[in-house]
Design an enzyme around this catalytic site. Sequence first.
Site: not given
Length: 137
Positions: A58, A84, A127
Amino acid sequence: MTTQNHPVDHELVEAAAHVARTRCRGDNHTMAAAGRAPDGRIVTAVNAYHFTGGPCAELVLIGAAAAQGVYELATIVAVGDRDRGVVPPCGRCRQVLLDYFPGVEVIVGDGDGIRAVPVAELLPASYVWADHQLDTE
């Protein structure tokens, strides 16, 4: 917090799965990611594993997208090699995705199949880096 599922971008999942099948070889590259830009373009990437740590697929995708002129992502998914399937982002990736693209949808998998959810729902009580920056004016 209620999770509202959004339509799954199956073409994006297949793009990541294709990269995982064809480009992930050996222990250095075990995950692939695909992201869709708001204009419809798809960007793909693979992780760069190293024993000292290494960027997840990512995170590599964020840089690859920028290198191709894509600075916003609407949807992202990660898929593991060796069939997977869809793998949810780790905590670090969730935080980075929230900071870079607060409106991005993330395709995640579970026993009931796959679903798309806003990244903020993957980080309850999160956050948000931008909210804590001092004004320089």
